[in-house]
Every structure is written in structure tokens, then in C-alpha cells.
Design a protein around this motif. Structure first.
Motif, PDB file in Angstrom:
ATOM      1  N   TYR A  49       0.885  -1.049   0.350  1.00  0.00           N
ATOM      2  CA  TYR A  49       0.059   0.181   0.058  1.00  0.00           C
ATOM      3  C   TYR A  49       1.170   1.408   0.192  1.00  0.00           C
ATOM      4  N   GLU A  50       1.039   1.501  -1.359  1.00  0.00           N
ATOM      5  CA  GLU A  50       1.888   2.735  -1.045  1.00  0.00           C
ATOM      6  C   GLU A  50       1.268   4.057  -2.700  1.00  0.00           C
ATOM      7  N   GLN A  51       2.067   5.529  -2.445  1.00  0.00           N
ATOM      8  CA  GLN A  51       1.787   6.357  -3.208  1.00  0.00           C
ATOM      9  C   GLN A  51       2.630   6.005  -4.285  1.00  0.00           C
ATOM     10  N   VAL A  52       2.703   6.378  -5.791  1.00  0.00           N
ATOM     11  CA  VAL A  52       3.400   6.026  -6.914  1.00  0.00           C
ATOM     12  C   VAL A  52       3.210   7.043  -7.614  1.00  0.00           C
ATOM     13  N   SER A  53       4.133   7.634  -8.201  1.00  0.00           N
ATOM     14  CA  SER A  53       3.636   8.868  -9.183  1.00  0.00           C
ATOM     15  C   SER A  53       3.023   8.207 -10.848  1.00  0.00           C
ATOM     16  N   SER A  54       3.103   7.079 -10.790  1.00  0.00           N
ATOM     17  CA  SER A  54       2.517   6.584 -12.800  1.00  0.00           C
ATOM     18  C   SER A  54       2.060   4.752 -12.630  1.00  0.00           C
ATOM     19  N   ALA A  55       1.229   4.631 -13.188  1.00  0.00           N
ATOM     20  CA  ALA A  55       1.056   2.967 -13.232  1.00  0.00           C
ATOM     21  C   ALA A  55       1.131   2.910 -14.616  1.00  0.00           C
ATOM     22  N   ASP A  56       0.905   0.979 -15.412  1.00  0.00           N
ATOM     23  CA  ASP A  56       0.820   1.020 -16.766  1.00  0.00           C
ATOM     24  C   ASP A  56      -1.063   1.553 -16.392  1.00  0.00           C
ATOM     25  N   VAL A  57      -1.580   0.411 -15.182  1.00  0.00           N
ATOM     26  CA  VAL A  57      -2.866   0.597 -15.493  1.00  0.00           C
ATOM     27  C   VAL A  57      -3.338   1.483 -14.258  1.00  0.00           C
ATOM     28  N   GLU A  58      -4.085   1.963 -13.456  1.00  0.00           N
ATOM     29  CA  GLU A  58      -4.862   2.609 -12.411  1.00  0.00           C
ATOM     30  C   GLU A  58      -6.761   2.196 -12.572  1.00  0.00           C
ATOM     31  N   MET A  59      -6.740   1.497 -11.373  1.00  0.00           N
ATOM     32  CA  MET A  59      -7.818   0.651 -11.513  1.00  0.00           C
ATOM     33  C   MET A  59      -8.949   1.517 -10.513  1.00  0.00           C
ATOM     34  N   SER A  60      -9.848   1.561 -10.498  1.00  0.00           N
ATOM     35  CA  SER A  60     -10.949   1.907  -8.905  1.00  0.00           C
ATOM     36  C   SER A  60     -12.111   1.239  -8.507  1.00  0.00           C
ATOM     37  N   ILE A  61     -12.548   0.650  -7.638  1.00  0.00           N
ATOM     38  CA  ILE A  61     -12.360  -0.371  -7.212  1.00  0.00           C
ATOM     39  C   ILE A  61     -12.780  -0.946  -5.890  1.00  0.00           C
ATOM     40  N   LYS A  86     -13.557   0.986 -12.510  1.00  0.00           N
ATOM     41  CA  LYS A  86     -13.733   1.910 -13.675  1.00  0.00           C
ATOM     42  C   LYS A  86     -11.562   1.849 -13.739  1.00  0.00           C
ATOM     43  N   MET A  87     -11.213   1.936 -15.264  1.00  0.00           N
ATOM     44  CA  MET A  87      -9.774   1.470 -15.112  1.00  0.00           C
ATOM     45  C   MET A  87      -9.089   2.191 -16.562  1.00  0.00           C
ATOM     46  N   LYS A  88      -8.034   3.137 -15.817  1.00  0.00           N
ATOM     47  CA  LYS A  88      -7.220   4.082 -17.025  1.00  0.00           C
ATOM     48  C   LYS A  88      -6.238   2.738 -17.153  1.00  0.00           C
ATOM     49  N   GLY A  89      -5.705   3.211 -18.785  1.00  0.00           N
ATOM     50  CA  GLY A  89      -4.503   2.706 -19.065  1.00  0.00           C
ATOM     51  C   GLY A  89      -4.313   1.484 -20.078  1.00  0.00           C
ATOM     52  N   ASP A  90      -3.255   1.381 -19.891  1.00  0.00           N
ATOM     53  CA  ASP A  90      -3.207  -0.296 -21.197  1.00  0.00           C
ATOM     54  C   ASP A  90      -4.034  -1.315 -20.988  1.00  0.00           C
ATOM     55  N   PHE A  91      -5.219  -1.907 -21.908  1.00  0.00           N
ATOM     56  CA  PHE A  91      -6.433  -2.751 -21.696  1.00  0.00           C
ATOM     57  C   PHE A  91      -5.513  -4.147 -22.090  1.00  0.00           C
ATOM     58  N   LYS A  92      -4.201  -3.940 -22.985  1.00  0.00           N
ATOM     59  CA  LYS A  92      -3.817  -5.691 -22.730  1.00  0.00           C
ATOM     60  C   LYS A  92      -3.042  -5.899 -21.162  1.00  0.00           C
ATOM     61  N   ILE A  93      -2.715  -4.822 -20.969  1.00  0.00           N
ATOM     62  CA  ILE A  93      -2.101  -4.615 -19.019  1.00  0.00           C
ATOM     63  C   ILE A  93      -2.171  -5.137 -18.955  1.00  0.00           C
ATOM     64  N   LEU A  94      -4.470  -4.547 -18.512  1.00  0.00           N
ATOM     65  CA  LEU A  94      -5.057  -4.910 -17.580  1.00  0.00           C
ATOM     66  C   LEU A  94      -5.200  -6.339 -17.751  1.00  0.00           C
ATOM     67  N   ARG A  95      -5.184  -7.287 -19.183  1.00  0.00           N
ATOM     68  CA  ARG A  95      -5.836  -8.364 -19.402  1.00  0.00           C
ATOM     69  C   ARG A  95      -5.000  -9.990 -18.392  1.00  0.00           C
ATOM     70  N   THR A  96      -3.907  -8.588 -18.550  1.00  0.00           N
ATOM     71  CA  THR A  96      -2.689  -9.637 -18.463  1.00  0.00           C
ATOM     72  C   THR A  96      -3.017 -10.108 -16.720  1.00  0.00           C
ATOM     73  N   LEU A  97      -3.601  -9.037 -15.998  1.00  0.00           N
ATOM     74  CA  LEU A  97      -3.406  -9.584 -14.641  1.00  0.00           C
ATOM     75  C   LEU A  97      -3.864 -10.616 -14.298  1.00  0.00           C
ATOM     76  N   ASP A  98      -5.491 -11.121 -15.211  1.00  0.00           N
ATOM     77  CA  ASP A  98      -5.898 -12.370 -15.002  1.00  0.00           C
ATOM     78  C   ASP A  98      -4.439 -13.298 -15.066  1.00  0.00           C
TER      79      ASP A  98
END
Length: 105
Positions: A49-61, A86-98
Motif C-alpha cells: 500500500y503506497e503512493q506511486v507517481s505512475s502506473a501502467d494501469v490504474e483501477m478504482s474498485i 473503472k480503469m485507465k491505462g493499457d487494456f492489454k496490460i489489464l487483461r494480463t492481470l488475470d
């Protein structure tokens, strides 16, 4: 706090590394708390649990949706498609999460 540690443990246990894959995921679970951040780099995963300046995928869940995913009754992609996340970022990278976190096995 207990849920927080349970999420970290569940994600570590479900991790299935993919060679050459690297990404940073930021899950915003609730207002006012640090986001749940997953950094994947090949066979290594860092979860905190931390703050990061950027992420490939940001999700609100919602936490209830995360619990459905950890229980194997939902996938991240299905949560997004149904509007539960809800998400922002690369959908392909989101799919890889699964693929790199296999729950409910």
C-alpha cells in the motif's frame, strides 16, 4: 488492516509469473487510503500500500469486488466490462492481470 494483509497474502499466493512481463498496477480501493500497488517484473512481484507517481494501469474498485476476484467468482476483465471497476491505462496490460494472478484454483 486485516483485510489489507489478507489481500497482500492472497495476491502473493496466486502469482503466476510470465517471463519478460513487467507492469505496475495501482488499485484505488477507498478514498483517503494509500492505493494497493502491484509491481510485476518477470518472476518478481512487489505488493504494498503506497503512493506511486505512475502506473501502467490504474483501477478504482470496491473491496467487495476484490473479494469476489480473490474468491475466483470474478475476473478483473469481467469487473471492468460489467462496470464494477473503472480503469485507465493499457487494456492489454489489464487483461494480463488475470493471467498472472490465478485465483480460485
Amino acid at each position: 488492516e486485516e483485510d489489507s494483509e489478507a489481500y497482500v497474502a492472497a495476491f502473493r499466493k496466486a502469482f503466476k509469473p510470465q517471463a519478460g512481463f513487467a507492469a505496475t498496477y495501482m488499485l484505488k480501493l477507498s478514498e483517503g487510503k494509500d492505493p494497493f500497488v502491484i509491481k510485476v517484473n518477470g518472476p518478481n512481484v512487489a505488493i504494498a500500500y503506497e503512493q506511486v507517481s505512475s502506473a501502467d494501469v490504474e483501477m478504482s474498485i470496491e473491496a467487495s469486488v476484490i473479494e469476489e476476484i480473490i474468491a475466483g467468482r470474478m475476473t478483473f476483465q469481467r469487473a471492468f466490462m460489467s462496470g464494477a471497476m473503472k480503469m485507465k491505462g493499457d487494456f492489454k496490460i489489464l487483461r494480463t492481470l488475470d493471467q498472472i494472478f490465478v485465483f480460485g484454483m
